[in-house]
Design an enzyme around this catalytic site. Sequence first.
Site, PDB file in Angstrom:
ATOM      1  N   GLN A   8      17.458  72.438  11.228  1.00 27.33           N
ATOM      2  CA  GLN A   8      17.821  73.052   9.952  1.00 27.33           C
ATOM      3  C   GLN A   8      16.670  73.926   9.447  1.00 27.33           C
ATOM      4  O   GLN A   8      16.812  74.633   8.467  1.00 27.33           O
ATOM      5  CB  GLN A   8      18.143  71.962   8.920  1.00 27.33           C
ATOM      6  CG  GLN A   8      19.318  71.087   9.310  1.00 27.33           C
ATOM      7  CD  GLN A   8      19.420  69.850   8.432  1.00 27.33           C
ATOM      8  OE1 GLN A   8      19.970  69.902   7.336  1.00 27.33           O
ATOM      9  NE2 GLN A   8      18.842  68.758   8.876  1.00 27.33           N
ATOM     10  N   ASN A   9      15.527  73.835  10.128  1.00 32.56           N
ATOM     11  CA  ASN A   9      14.327  74.540   9.692  1.00 32.56           C
ATOM     12  C   ASN A   9      14.339  75.996  10.146  1.00 32.56           C
ATOM     13  O   ASN A   9      14.922  76.325  11.180  1.00 32.56           O
ATOM     14  CB  ASN A   9      13.078  73.823  10.225  1.00 32.56           C
ATOM     15  CG  ASN A   9      13.042  72.388   9.743  1.00 32.56           C
ATOM     16  OD1 ASN A   9      13.720  72.013   8.792  1.00 32.56           O
ATOM     17  ND2 ASN A   9      12.262  71.559  10.435  1.00 32.56           N
ATOM     18  N   VAL A  10      13.693  76.835   9.357  1.00 30.44           N
ATOM     19  CA  VAL A  10      13.651  78.285   9.652  1.00 30.44           C
ATOM     20  C   VAL A  10      12.238  78.704  10.059  1.00 30.44           C
ATOM     21  O   VAL A  10      11.906  79.876  10.018  1.00 30.44           O
ATOM     22  CB  VAL A  10      14.114  79.089   8.414  1.00 30.44           C
ATOM     23  CG1 VAL A  10      15.586  78.823   8.121  1.00 30.44           C
ATOM     24  CG2 VAL A  10      13.240  78.814   7.192  1.00 30.44           C
ATOM     25  N   ASP A  11      11.400  77.722  10.484  1.00 29.83           N
ATOM     26  CA  ASP A  11       9.968  77.994  10.705  1.00 29.83           C
ATOM     27  C   ASP A  11       9.597  78.328  12.150  1.00 29.83           C
ATOM     28  O   ASP A  11       8.448  78.706  12.410  1.00 29.83           O
ATOM     29  CB  ASP A  11       9.133  76.806  10.207  1.00 29.83           C
ATOM     30  CG  ASP A  11       9.562  75.466  10.816  1.00 29.83           C
ATOM     31  OD1 ASP A  11       9.503  74.440  10.106  1.00 29.83           O
ATOM     32  OD2 ASP A  11       9.974  75.454  12.001  1.00 29.83           O
ATOM     33  N   HIS A  20      20.262  77.050  10.522  1.00 32.36           N
ATOM     34  CA  HIS A  20      20.146  77.812   9.263  1.00 32.36           C
ATOM     35  C   HIS A  20      19.398  79.120   9.475  1.00 32.36           C
ATOM     36  O   HIS A  20      18.743  79.635   8.562  1.00 32.36           O
ATOM     37  CB  HIS A  20      19.430  76.965   8.189  1.00 32.36           C
ATOM     38  CG  HIS A  20      20.238  75.786   7.729  1.00 32.36           C
ATOM     39  ND1 HIS A  20      19.661  74.654   7.195  1.00 32.36           N
ATOM     40  CD2 HIS A  20      21.569  75.548   7.747  1.00 32.36           C
ATOM     41  CE1 HIS A  20      20.613  73.785   6.887  1.00 32.36           C
ATOM     42  NE2 HIS A  20      21.778  74.286   7.213  1.00 32.36           N
ATOM     43  N   CYS A  29      15.269 103.178   6.178  1.00 29.64           N
ATOM     44  CA  CYS A  29      16.391 103.863   5.519  1.00 29.64           C
ATOM     45  C   CYS A  29      16.357 103.603   4.018  1.00 29.64           C
ATOM     46  O   CYS A  29      17.254 104.025   3.288  1.00 29.64           O
ATOM     47  CB  CYS A  29      17.722 103.373   6.102  1.00 29.64           C
ATOM     48  SG  CYS A  29      18.236 101.779   5.434  1.00 29.64           S
ATOM     49  N   PRO A  50      10.280  58.388   6.587  1.00 26.74           N
ATOM     50  CA  PRO A  50       9.615  57.352   5.781  1.00 26.74           C
ATOM     51  C   PRO A  50      10.559  56.732   4.748  1.00 26.74           C
ATOM     52  O   PRO A  50      10.297  55.659   4.223  1.00 26.74           O
ATOM     53  CB  PRO A  50       8.486  58.105   5.072  1.00 26.74           C
ATOM     54  CG  PRO A  50       8.603  59.525   5.422  1.00 26.74           C
ATOM     55  CD  PRO A  50       9.726  59.711   6.378  1.00 26.74           C
ATOM     56  N   ALA A  68       6.798  61.464  10.935  1.00 29.64           N
ATOM     57  CA  ALA A  68       7.268  61.946  12.246  1.00 29.64           C
ATOM     58  C   ALA A  68       6.156  62.031  13.281  1.00 29.64           C
ATOM     59  O   ALA A  68       6.339  61.615  14.431  1.00 29.64           O
ATOM     60  CB  ALA A  68       7.935  63.302  12.070  1.00 29.64           C
TER      61      ALA A  68
HETATM   62  N1  APR Z   1       7.988  62.721   8.562  1.00 25.48           N
HETATM   63  C1  APR Z   1       9.342  62.471   8.624  1.00 25.48           C
HETATM   64  N2  APR Z   1      10.193  62.665   7.565  1.00 25.48           N
HETATM   65  C2  APR Z   1       9.636  63.080   6.402  1.00 25.48           C
HETATM   66  C3  APR Z   1       8.244  63.335   6.257  1.00 25.48           C
HETATM   67  C4  APR Z   1       7.410  63.135   7.416  1.00 25.48           C
HETATM   68  N3  APR Z   1       6.094  63.358   7.380  1.00 25.48           N
HETATM   69  N4  APR Z   1       8.022  63.739   4.981  1.00 25.48           N
HETATM   70  C5  APR Z   1       9.228  63.736   4.339  1.00 25.48           C
HETATM   71  N5  APR Z   1      10.196  63.330   5.193  1.00 25.48           N
HETATM   72  C6  APR Z   1      11.641  63.200   4.939  1.00 25.48           C
HETATM   73  C7  APR Z   1      12.023  62.903   3.499  1.00 25.48           C
HETATM   74  O1  APR Z   1      12.029  61.500   3.242  1.00 25.48           O
HETATM   75  C8  APR Z   1      13.439  63.488   3.411  1.00 25.48           C
HETATM   76  O2  APR Z   1      14.418  62.530   3.775  1.00 25.48           O
HETATM   77  O3  APR Z   1      12.234  64.437   5.234  1.00 25.48           O
HETATM   78  C9  APR Z   1      13.424  64.612   4.463  1.00 25.48           C
HETATM   79  C10 APR Z   1      13.407  66.024   3.900  1.00 25.48           C
HETATM   80  O4  APR Z   1      14.632  66.236   3.242  1.00 25.48           O
HETATM   81  P1  APR Z   1      14.981  67.652   2.588  1.00 25.48           P
HETATM   82  O5  APR Z   1      13.814  68.170   1.869  1.00 25.48           O
HETATM   83  O6  APR Z   1      16.272  67.469   1.863  1.00 25.48           O
HETATM   84  O7  APR Z   1      15.175  68.624   3.856  1.00 25.48           O
HETATM   85  P2  APR Z   1      16.441  68.850   4.789  1.00 25.48           P
HETATM   86  O8  APR Z   1      17.206  67.611   5.005  1.00 25.48           O
HETATM   87  O9  APR Z   1      15.956  69.562   5.980  1.00 25.48           O
HETATM   88  O10 APR Z   1      17.302  69.882   3.891  1.00 25.48           O
HETATM   89  C11 APR Z   1      18.451  70.440   4.441  1.00 25.48           C
HETATM   90  O11 APR Z   1      18.698  71.913   2.584  1.00 25.48           O
HETATM   91  O12 APR Z   1      17.691  73.191   1.029  1.00 25.48           O
HETATM   92  C12 APR Z   1      18.417  73.244   2.176  1.00 25.48           C
HETATM   93  O13 APR Z   1      18.505  74.951   3.804  1.00 25.48           O
HETATM   94  C13 APR Z   1      17.683  73.931   3.310  1.00 25.48           C
HETATM   95  O14 APR Z   1      17.629  73.308   5.651  1.00 25.48           O
HETATM   96  C14 APR Z   1      17.520  72.818   4.343  1.00 25.48           C
HETATM   97  C15 APR Z   1      18.636  71.864   3.990  1.00 25.48           C
END
Ligand code: APR
Length: 248
Positions: free
Chosen positions: A102-105, A120, A151, A215, A233
């Site tokens: 889901q990451n764009v990095d 995404h 353009c 976590p 992670a």
């Molecule tokens: N290692 C593992 N998990 C972690 C860590 C870590 N170091 N730090 C935080 N987390 C967990 C959090 O507990 C949380 O459950 O990562 C999750 C991050 O959740 P979100 O911020 O909601 O991210 P994500 O699930 O990728 O969001 C989905 O939402 O805003 C949109 O387009 C955006 O792709 C994104 C989508």
Amino acid sequence: MDELIKQAARDLSEAKMVTALTGAGISVESGIPPFRGKGGLWEKYDPMEVAHIDAFLQDPTKVWNLLFKDMKEVLDKAEPNDSHKGLAKLEELGILKTIITQNVDGLHQMAGNTDVIEFHGNMAWQKCMDCHKRYETHDIDINRIPPRCSCDGILRPEAVLFGEMIPQAALWRSRQVAQDCDVMLVIGTSAIVQPAALMPIVAKDTGAKVIEINPERTLLTDDISDYLISGTAGDVMNRIIADLEKLL
Ligand code: APR
């Protein structure tokens, strides 16, 4: 936790096809903030104000100034961390086949994974809203906001904004690899945003074991995940790889 790490190493060593679903949490240790929870981007901004296509079309300058410019600066500096490298190692060992992110990095590809579905989109490329010409993000000049095409059209990242469709090919392939896998690793996602959060359910429904690394507990933990390894992670992936290598 040790027992669950050993279990995960065993499950991965016996698996025929492994898929991973990743979210913002996997990149937190690379200095990229998550979206939700403590220190999350959506604590600072209302996502409907800065990450919805309507908000961008209405005021691209505001969205560039509040979101895209910062994201570009953070992503330009970001490097893969141990969890990205751990997934690359799993591919090298012939265990992991595909990552749905889901990451764009772009950090999975930077770590060496070769089959990454960008669910995404990504921030690595910009597209002109008028002529659709594409530019690599690190080549654009962000001293002028919003950045412009030759353009004079406005540039926008090839990331999927709220209110936009998931790229068809990404959606189709993700369903395919979720159905085909016998183990799905779900790392660092709150599993709130659809349809990405559907993929572990598709995997579970077609007989796969779902291993969650986070976590915190999520919407998947009670009914979908076979087990949750509650940790960060990078640390968890390092320990799984260490145990796995003893088994191979
Ligand atoms: N290692 C593992 N998990 C972690 C860590 C870590 N170091 N730090 C935080 N987390 C967990 C959090 O507990 C949380 O459950 O990562 C999750 C991050 O959740 P979100 O911020 O909601 O991210 P994500 O699930 O990728 O969001 C989905 O939402 O805003 C949109 O387009 C955006 O792709 C994104 C989508």
